[in-house]
Structure formats: C-alpha cells, structure tokens
Design a protein around this motif. Structure first.
Motif, short mmCIF file in Angstrom:
data_model
loop_
_atom_site.label_atom_id
_atom_site.label_comp_id
_atom_site.label_asym_id
_atom_site.label_seq_id
_atom_site.Cartn_x
_atom_site.Cartn_y
_atom_site.Cartn_z
N UNK A 283 0.82 -1.18 0.17
CA UNK A 283 0.07 -0.03 -0.13
C UNK A 283 0.90 1.27 0.03
N UNK A 284 1.97 1.17 0.63
CA UNK A 284 2.83 2.20 0.36
C UNK A 284 3.76 2.79 -0.68
N UNK A 285 3.61 1.73 -1.72
CA UNK A 285 4.16 2.03 -3.14
C UNK A 285 3.09 2.94 -3.69
N UNK A 286 3.75 3.98 -4.54
CA UNK A 286 3.07 4.91 -5.39
C UNK A 286 3.34 4.52 -6.69
N UNK A 287 2.06 4.16 -7.52
CA UNK A 287 2.28 3.68 -8.82
C UNK A 287 2.07 4.79 -9.76
N UNK A 288 3.15 4.87 -10.54
CA UNK A 288 3.07 5.78 -11.71
C UNK A 288 2.75 5.00 -13.07
N UNK A 289 1.60 5.31 -13.51
CA UNK A 289 1.06 4.15 -14.57
C UNK A 289 1.34 4.85 -16.11
N UNK B 20 14.50 10.44 -4.96
CA UNK B 20 13.52 11.22 -4.01
C UNK B 20 12.30 10.54 -3.51
N UNK B 21 11.86 9.74 -4.29
CA UNK B 21 10.56 9.25 -3.91
C UNK B 21 10.87 7.76 -4.08
N UNK B 22 11.51 7.02 -3.08
CA UNK B 22 11.74 5.66 -3.50
C UNK B 22 10.80 4.68 -3.38
N UNK B 23 9.47 4.99 -2.90
CA UNK B 23 8.44 4.02 -3.02
C UNK B 23 7.61 4.35 -4.23
#
Length: 382
Positions: A200-206, A230-233
């Motif tokens: 849930x902590x990962x930020x998905x760039x699609x 800078x945004x490791x997640x």
C-alpha cells in the motif's frame, strides 16, 4: 442507416478500437446497423464486439502487408461484393490499405475518414519517404474525395490545412468519446498491487500505451530515473505491447539498475486494465503525437490525476478545465510533473476532480455519438 467501419479492430491498436466500440454501442441503441471490417494478423486478439454488431475479420496478405500496412485481398473482395449494401463506410486512419480500398470499388456509398492524428507533423516525419510516396500516389487526392473528414480538435485542423495546402469543405470537428458509465464501478483497490507484489505504500506511476517512441518514453524513462531516489516508494508501471521501443526500454532499465523500480507488464485488457487504474496514483503520457488519447480519457474517468503533454488530442480542453498537469516535452518537465502530483495530494485531488468534470461534460459517448450521427445523415446518399 447501415454503417461499415474499417479498422484493425484489435487490442494492440488501442484507442481507435475503443472509440469504435463505444460509438457502435450508442449507434445500435438508436436502431442503426453496424459492421466492423478488420484486417488481422494470425494470433492477434480482436477487441470485444458490442452485442448486435458484426465483426468481419480479413487476413492480411503477406508479403505485401509488410510494406503496405493492412493490405488484404480478403478485405478488398468483401468490399467488392458488399460495399453497395451500406449507407456509410467509415475509414479509421490513413496511410494503410483499409483507407484506400473503398475508393477502388465502384460505389455510391458516403465515405468518412477519421484522421486519428496521423497528419501531425511528428507522425508525418515517421517513415517520411513512404508517406511521401503514398501522398503523391493517392492520399491527398482521396481526402479531397471523401464526403466527410472527421477531425478531433483545432490542432488537427491545422495539420490537415498544412498537409493539403487548402481547407477542404468536407471537414468537421467532432471529438471522440467514451462510455463514462463503464467506469462507474471499478475493481476494489489493492488487486493490481497484490498481483504485482506491491504494498500500500508504493506509489504507482502508470503508463498505458504501445511501447513506441512517439509516446514520449525517451522522456519518461530518464525523467522517472531522476525522481525515484527522491521518492523511493515510486514504481513506474509500463503497460502496453511492443511497438518498436521495447528493446530500448529494457536496455535503459538494465543500464540504470532500475529493475526493482520500473516494471513492464505487457498489454492489459478488460478487468486487468481497470484494476491498474483503480490502484494508480497517477497516469503519465508525455506523448509527441496522439490523434485522441482514449487512455488519458480512461484515466481521467477513473479519477486518476494525469501528467500529459498538450499533444494528446484535446489539449485545448485540458487547458480550459485545468484538468491535468501539462508537461513540456522535456525530461525535467516530466520529472517535475510526476513529483508535484506525488508530493502534493491537494493538487492531485483538484486535478482529478476537474478532469472528471471535463470528461462528463464534453466526451461522454451519448453526447459525441449524436454529433457524428448528424454528420452521417447530412452526407448519406439517397
């Protein structure tokens, strides 16, 4: 009316197939008949067909189809036997055999051509010598003979004027649309993440589209490489079939040791695609050239904030509604847009709200299909 669409009606072709599907659904609801004539390569997966419509698959003829896209003797034979049965023949795209064939058969059927962004200057420069030959042989002449040229926006209007050198009387702006209600109930959040082993902590760039340089992957990949520390997640998901840029993408991932940050998941269809939209934190498409990006509209309808260029086919609407983060076509510009959305939740929330309003007010298929039907009625030959 009895309408014939000509298009490579496959999942791999992307937007045009979705546009035909949504438009056909509405046209059938109003009592018209629709057939879809599709040149196919063995093994290609055809797009779903609306109930009540008919898909006619025609094999592409090798080796000619390798040099003349979508060349099909079966397609020509079908038109020769049946074209006169239709009121409208609607050709999707140019430069290929399907947009030429109806003019080779003697008939009085009203002919419609949708450009789908293929006269954009970036698109013209791709395979430039082939297009120069086709233009000289027939393409410019046939556009003049069409009863209707459908374009999607004022940018495309300028592309046609530049290409032809004059303003054709048969040209009209009708944007493409989509069935917004199809995205009213998305899959539960977390399904796509679980399939990909993401938390849930990962930020998905699609990114969703064909792996083609025109989609701006040469900007997106180094742009994401700039921000991932800078945004490791942050995780970049590349969803789409190879269209000439897969090897370069794989080489970039290896060179920069980003295998744990960039994932190539192939083409997503049906429910898998909606699961990805449901879990995405943002959608990105820094494209150099699009006729009218249905993928961007889908993301907006799914209330995913977007980072896009103004070349996605409706940049004027995006500017009017402030509906997306419009990125310049630079590596730094793409990186800045992704960072701003990931790091500023309030900004992301405003984008998704304005984008959804833009789509529902302007691009719902119930609105757009009627505009095109009215144009059909004007040119139908009694």
């Amino acid at each position: 009316m009895k309408i014939l669409n000509i298009c490579a009606y496959t999942w791999a072709i992307g937007g045009p197939a979705r546009i035909i599907y949504d438009h056909t659904t509405e046209v059938l609801r109003q009592g018209h008949q629709v057939d879809i004539l599709s040149p196919m390569t063995p093994g290609e997966k055809s797009y779903p067909v609306p109930a009540g419509a008919r898909l006619i698959e025609c094999k592409r003829s090798k080796p000619v189809s390798k040099f003349f896209n979508e060349f099909s003797v079966e397609l020509y034979s079908y038109l020769k036997q049946h074209l006169s049965e239709y009121d409208i023949v609607h050709m999707h795209g140019i430069w290929h055999f399907g947009s030429l064939a109806p003019f080779l058969v003697p008939n009085h059927v009203a002919k419609v051509i949708t450009i789908h962004g293929l006269l954009d200057r970036w698109a013209i420069d791709h395979s430039k010598w082939k297009k120069k030959i086709v233009s000289t042989l027939y393409q410019k002449r046939l556009l003049g003979k069409a009863d209707l040229i459908q374009i999607n926006n004022t940018d495309e209007e300028q592309d046609v004027l530049h290409y032809l050198g004059y303003r054709p009387k048969n040209m009209v702006i009708v944007p493409n649309g989509m069935k917004v209600s199809d995205y009213a109930n998305l899959p539960d959040k977390g399904i796509f993440r679980k399939k990909q082993g993401l938390s849930d902590t990962h930020q998905i760039v699609l990114f969703m589209g064909r792996l083609n340089i025109k989609k701006g992957l040469d900007l997106l990949l180094p742009g994401f490489e700039k921000i991932h520390k800078e945004v490791p997640e942050a995780i970049l998901i590349l969803a789409g079939p190879d269209d000439g840029y897969k090897e370069e993408t794989e080489n970039f991932i290896r060179k920069h040791q980003l295998a744990d940050r960039i994932r190539m998941v192939g083409m997503l269809t049906d429910g898998d695609k909606k699961e990805a939209f449901s879990d995405a934190n943002l959608f990105v498409l820094p494209s150099y050239s699009e006729g009218f990006s249905i993928a961007v509209l889908e993301a907006m309808t799914c209330k995913v904030p977007t980072v896009v260029s103004d070349r996605v086919g409706f940049g004027d609407y995006i500017k009017k509604y402030h509906a997306a983060h419009l990125t310049p076509l630079t590596i730094d510009g793409v990186a800045e847009g992704i960072l701003k959305i990931l790091q500023q939740p309030s900004y992301a929330n405003e984008l998704r709200k304005r984008a959804y309003t833009m789509v529902t007010e302007n691009f719902d298929i119930s609105v757009v299909a009627n505009q095109l039907l009215e144009e059909y009625k004007k040119i139908k030959k009694t």
